[in-house]
Design a protein around this motif. Structure first.
Motif: not given
Length: 587
Positions: A57-78
């Protein structure tokens, strides 16, 4: 030109960021709970695993969690050629979180039951440690766990056995997540009257679903459970909860095309932005009926219970994370010539948050313990009544606790707490949903009353006797006697209130929230006393129990004495809200 000295010095000033260590090793209450309850061999294996998980959690998972916050999902309709694709694009870190969830068995742990009745406690602890580092992935895991539980409760019907294997897999290539599509345009809590989705039977025995799902969390999930009304040959549907049935569907077909689903848009939420929440049109979505016709609400109740427990996990995890950051910062930040930890008022503030967090944590562990017993046929009828009561109580109370503590802890950082790049505002925003998702405080308070009424008073009797038995364990500890007496007195007043008010519907509804708070405070007080009375307990365990029990444990009794639940007071409530306003003139 050389920069002026004053400016040069100002430019290089900085504050040290708080950096808590391994979350398992730094959580003394968690470790002491496991030591007090787990069998020795189980404790040895689980402790070793959790320490390793804490490092990951400390070394791998928490940095990934922050990356998820910085790169939220995007909707591409077409697509580029004008073809509608309705593609929800998620970042690589979000996809990696899904793989990690499988590798760590965050769902599998509960269903493999390698630690028998302690498997749910083990899973709850891992999810508790994972939650605030997960970048929002704890939410789809809640619904995935709930879907697996529904399938198990239905006896693993053949069409769903494959889905269950995917939902509980440890193989990242096979692991599925599930959605929970219940909320429609009329809202989410009143599904009996708010569900408009219609199911039309097909010649092959499957159904096509037609309707609009207004709020679908984890819209990128592989499968989902949803409610709909089955139309008869003339196209008529039955209204109310008796008309609702439960369906299972794959979000995409074998060619990875959406299964009769159109994505309207992604929701623009205050928090949990890392996770895709969408509005969806179901336009002939192929689905399988998995409940008896008209038994949808009863069948999905297992999913709701599990997701509410996950809500409690998220709330307690948020509290623990905020306090960990606050206390770490207090060791580094110098204010008025000394460290924050040397300011008594600052320490008092954090200590008060700590006491609240301890009560909430033990409430969570008690629910996980009871659930584990129920799933391994080791729970008595009394245990099952208690579990049914405590789940909504804990969900509503910890959701409120978490919101208050998140804001208080953010304040403990001063202006830095308000800065987006510290990550603290993210924690606050994501915490605020916990009193809303899976039922607001008022909705769940009324659910608590229904639970008690349905049991014809048995659940209340079990609650009172369990509290009395737990505090009895501290009868030989002199320092705990004031706390024991306060819990006993509060339990007595609560029982007296229930006996007097249970038959008065209007008054009981007004008292529902205060009544639920009383249940939570009294039971958490008993748990804290029980934990402090065990052999080898620490002075901080005793102090936490004493301080928790120093608050008003039975607010419903106090408010009854103030006349808060009378018809006159109810009328005064409306007058206070609308009196003198333009809206009031329309009443």
């Amino acid at each position: 030109m050389e920069m002026p000295v004053a400016r040069r010095e100002a430019e290089t000033l900085f504050q040290e960021r708080p950096e808590p260590g391994n979350p398992y090793l730094e959580d003394a209450l968690l470790r002491s709970y496991l030591e007090a309850h787990l069998p020795p061999k189980v404790l040895e294996e689980v402790s070793q695993e959790l320490e390793g998980f804490g490092n990951r959690l400390l070394t791998k998972i928490r940095p990934l969690g922050w990356e998820c916050e910085l790169n939220p999902p995007v909707f591409r309709q077409y697509d580029a050629w004008g073809q509608r694709v309705d593609h929800i694009v998620t970042c690589s870190a979000w996809k990696r979180m899904k793989e990690i969830a499988a590798e760590e068995g965050l769902i599998a742990e509960a269903y493999e039951r390698r630690y028998s009745n302690w498997s749910r406690v083990h899973q709850a602890v891992k999810l508790y440690l994972f939650s605030t580092a997960s970048g929002g992935f704890n939410c789809p895991l809640a619904m995935t766990d709930g879907a697996a539980k529904v399938i198990e409760s239905l006896g693993f019907p053949a069409p769903l056995k494959n889905a269950f294997d995917h939902l509980t897999s440890r193989d990242p290539r096979k692991f599925w997540t599930s959605g929970q599509w219940m909320t429609e345009r009329r809202g989410g809590s009143d599904v009996a009257n708010g569900t408009e989705t219609v199911a039309r039977r097909q010649p092959d025995g499957t159904y096509h679903l037609y309707g609009f799902k207004w709020f679908t969390s984890a819209a990128d999930s592989d499968v989902t459970l949803t409610l709909a009304r089955i139309a008869d040959a003339e196209g008529r549907v039955k209204q109310g909860s008796a008309g609702l049935s439960l369906f299972f569907l794959r979000v995409r077909d074998e060619e990875e095309k959406l299964n009769g689903i159109q994505v309207q848009r992604l929701k623009d939420k205050l928090g949990t932005r890392q996770m895709a929440t969408a509005e969806l049109w179901l336009n002939g979505a192929k689905a399988e009926l998995i409940s008896a016709e008209g038994r949808g609400v009863a069948s999905i109740s297992n999913m709701l219970n599990i997701s509410r427990i996950h809500n409690v996990i998220g709330a307690v995890a948020s509290m623990r994370r905020m306090i960990s950051l606050s206390r770490e910062y207090a060791l580094k930040r110098v204010v008025f010539g000394k460290l924050l930890k040397d300011h008594p008022l600052h320490m008092q503030t954090i200590a008060r948050m700590e006491v609240q967090t301890r009560g909430a944590f033990l409430l969570l562990m008690e629910i996980a313990r009871l659930l584990g017993c129920a799933e391994t046929n080791m729970a008595s009828e009394q245990d099952q009544l208690l579990l049914r009561l405590l789940v909504p109580v804990a969900k509503l109370y910890t959701g409120k606790q978490a919101s208050a503590i998140a804001v208080e802890a953010m304040e403990s950082f001063g202006g830095q707490g308000y800065m987006e790049d510290t990550g603290l505002p993210v924690l606050v925003r994501d915490t605020l949903v916990l009193s809303i998702w899976e039922g607001t405080t008022n909705v769940l308070s009324l659910d608590v009353l229904r639970s008690l009424t349905k049991s014809q008073g048995q659940a209340m009797a079990v609650f009172i006797s369990t509290v009395q038995n737990k505090v009895q364990l501290a009868s030989s500890r002199a320092e705990l006697q004031p706390a024991v007496q306060r819990v006993r007195d509060a339990a007595g007043r609560l029982a007296q209130f229930w006996q007097g008010a249970a038959s008065e519907g209007a008054a009981m509804e007004l008292a529902a929230r205060d009544f639920s708070y009383s249940l939570a405070r009294i039971y958490a007080g008993a748990l804290l006393i029980e934990h402090a009375a065990r052999p080898g307990s620490s002075c901080t365990d005793v102090c936490a129990a004493q301080r928790w029990c120093g608050q008003e444990l039975c607010p419903v009794s106090a408010e009854l004495g103030n006349g808060s639940y009378s018809a006159e007071e109810s009328s005064a409530d409306s007058a206070l809200v609308y009196g003198g306003s333009a809206a009031g003139s329309r009443l």
